[in-house]
Design a protein around this motif. Structure first.
Motif, short mmCIF file in Angstrom:
data_model
loop_
_atom_site.label_atom_id
_atom_site.label_comp_id
_atom_site.label_asym_id
_atom_site.label_seq_id
_atom_site.Cartn_x
_atom_site.Cartn_y
_atom_site.Cartn_z
N ILE A 26 4.82 -6.01 -11.91
CA ILE A 26 4.11 -5.47 -10.76
C ILE A 26 5.12 -4.86 -9.80
O ILE A 26 6.14 -5.46 -9.48
CB ILE A 26 3.29 -6.57 -10.05
N TRP A 27 4.84 -3.64 -9.35
CA TRP A 27 5.75 -2.93 -8.46
C TRP A 27 5.25 -3.06 -7.04
O TRP A 27 4.20 -2.55 -6.69
CB TRP A 27 5.87 -1.47 -8.89
N SER A 28 6.02 -3.77 -6.22
CA SER A 28 5.55 -4.17 -4.90
C SER A 28 6.23 -3.38 -3.79
O SER A 28 7.44 -3.17 -3.80
CB SER A 28 5.80 -5.67 -4.70
N LEU A 29 5.43 -2.99 -2.80
CA LEU A 29 5.93 -2.30 -1.61
C LEU A 29 5.66 -3.14 -0.37
O LEU A 29 4.60 -3.78 -0.25
CB LEU A 29 5.24 -0.94 -1.46
N TYR A 30 6.61 -3.11 0.55
CA TYR A 30 6.44 -3.73 1.86
C TYR A 30 5.96 -2.64 2.81
O TYR A 30 6.55 -1.56 2.89
CB TYR A 30 7.75 -4.33 2.35
N VAL A 31 4.91 -2.91 3.56
CA VAL A 31 4.35 -1.96 4.51
C VAL A 31 4.37 -2.62 5.89
O VAL A 31 3.63 -3.58 6.14
CB VAL A 31 2.92 -1.54 4.13
N GLY A 32 5.23 -2.12 6.78
CA GLY A 32 5.38 -2.73 8.09
C GLY A 32 5.05 -1.80 9.24
O GLY A 32 4.66 -0.65 9.04
N ASP A 33 5.19 -2.32 10.46
CA ASP A 33 4.92 -1.59 11.70
C ASP A 33 3.47 -1.11 11.75
O ASP A 33 3.19 0.00 12.25
CB ASP A 33 5.87 -0.40 11.87
#
Length: 281
Positions: A26-33
């Protein structure tokens, strides 16, 4: 191709090739702000246009349920994750620019600040996307943002590369660059805790130096007082066989009066003291 006999009749049988192993990663992205009002549905609507999403989680406070303003979006393929990172990073969602980067399972690099740059004196109109575009030519960027408050830029930002070499190359190339009429300052990022300790050590060393200089100055003054006391004694000695005694009780205080006329405090104290020593009485 293999020949088999079925009921005495030869039959051609084609061997099937083994299926390629399935990619279960699984290819995971962090999404912040994120804006506090962004929901899971908002994120799903924004990211599912890129490709099929494996899972999505908006992190919330365990007691209040309020958004912590960051989320993780997981894709089935690296292509979809990379595309989302390229096209959605620094894009606005409900009026707030999203900051997207690869999720780091062991975020040692991010926490230690390795290959992280501090950029200040930015023009108020300069955005995170423009900052990323300017620095991306020097290497792969892990994280990039312009600090803001209430939607207004604070005039500084951070850029973290995946290697020290890329960070140093970018610093050497862009430090002092004129950008929208302002000369930007680029330096290695130093954590606040480290800066605090360094400032305390500098202040301590400065105070120690000042105390040492004060001690030396006081010793010099004492020496001058003693010197002039002896001069006064010598100039006031009675003639041989004189019946009039001389009292020396006030010589020390008198020497201090002379010193007071020449006493100067501050950085020029030592110079003034030396000049005073050379004065002829």
């Amino acid at each position: 191709m293999v020949i088999q006999h079925m009921f005495g009749v030869p039959v051609k049988v084609t061997e099937s090739k083994p299926a390629p192993p399935a990619d279960n990663r699984i290819w995971s992205l962090y999404v912040g702000d994120l804006d506090p009002q962004v929901t899971e549905a908002d994120l799903m609507d924004a990211f599912r246009l890129i490709g099929r999403i494996a899972s999505l989680r908006l992190c919330r406070d365990s007691f209040t349920g309020e958004s912590l303003r960051y989320a993780y979006v997981n894709f089935f393929t690296s292509l979809h994750a990379s595309t989302a990172l390229t096209f959605l990073n620094h894009k606005e969602l409900k009026g707030q620019s999203m900051r997207i980067m690869w999720s780091q399972r062991y975020p040692l690099t991010r926490k230690t600040g390795i290959a992280n740059l501090f950029v200040k004196n930015l023009h108020p109109s300069f955005t995170s996307g423009q900052l990323q575009s300017m620095f991306s030519k020097f290497g792969r960027i892990l994280s990039c943002k312009v600090a803001s408050e209430n939607g207004n830029s604070k005039g500084f930002g951070f850029v973290q590369f995946n290697s020290k070499l890329s960070a140093m190359t970018a610093r050497n190339a862009l430090h002092g660059t004129l950008l929208k009429g302002k000369k930007i300052y680029v330096s290695k990022f130093v954590k606040k805790s480290v800066r605090t300790v360094a400032n305390e050590e500098t202040m301590k060393a400065s105070l120690q130096g000042q105390n040492k200089q004060l001690f030396i100055a006081r010793a010099q003054q004492e020496e001058i007082v003693n010197c002039h006391t002896e001069k006064l004694k010598a100039s006031s000695l009675p003639a041989k066989n004189s019946t009039h005694p001389v009292h020396y009780s006030s010589f020390y205080s008198l020497g201090k009066v002379f010193l007071h006329d020449y006493e100067i405090t501050g950085p020029n104290q030592t110079e003034a003291t030396n000049q005073y020593r050379e004065t002829k009485f």
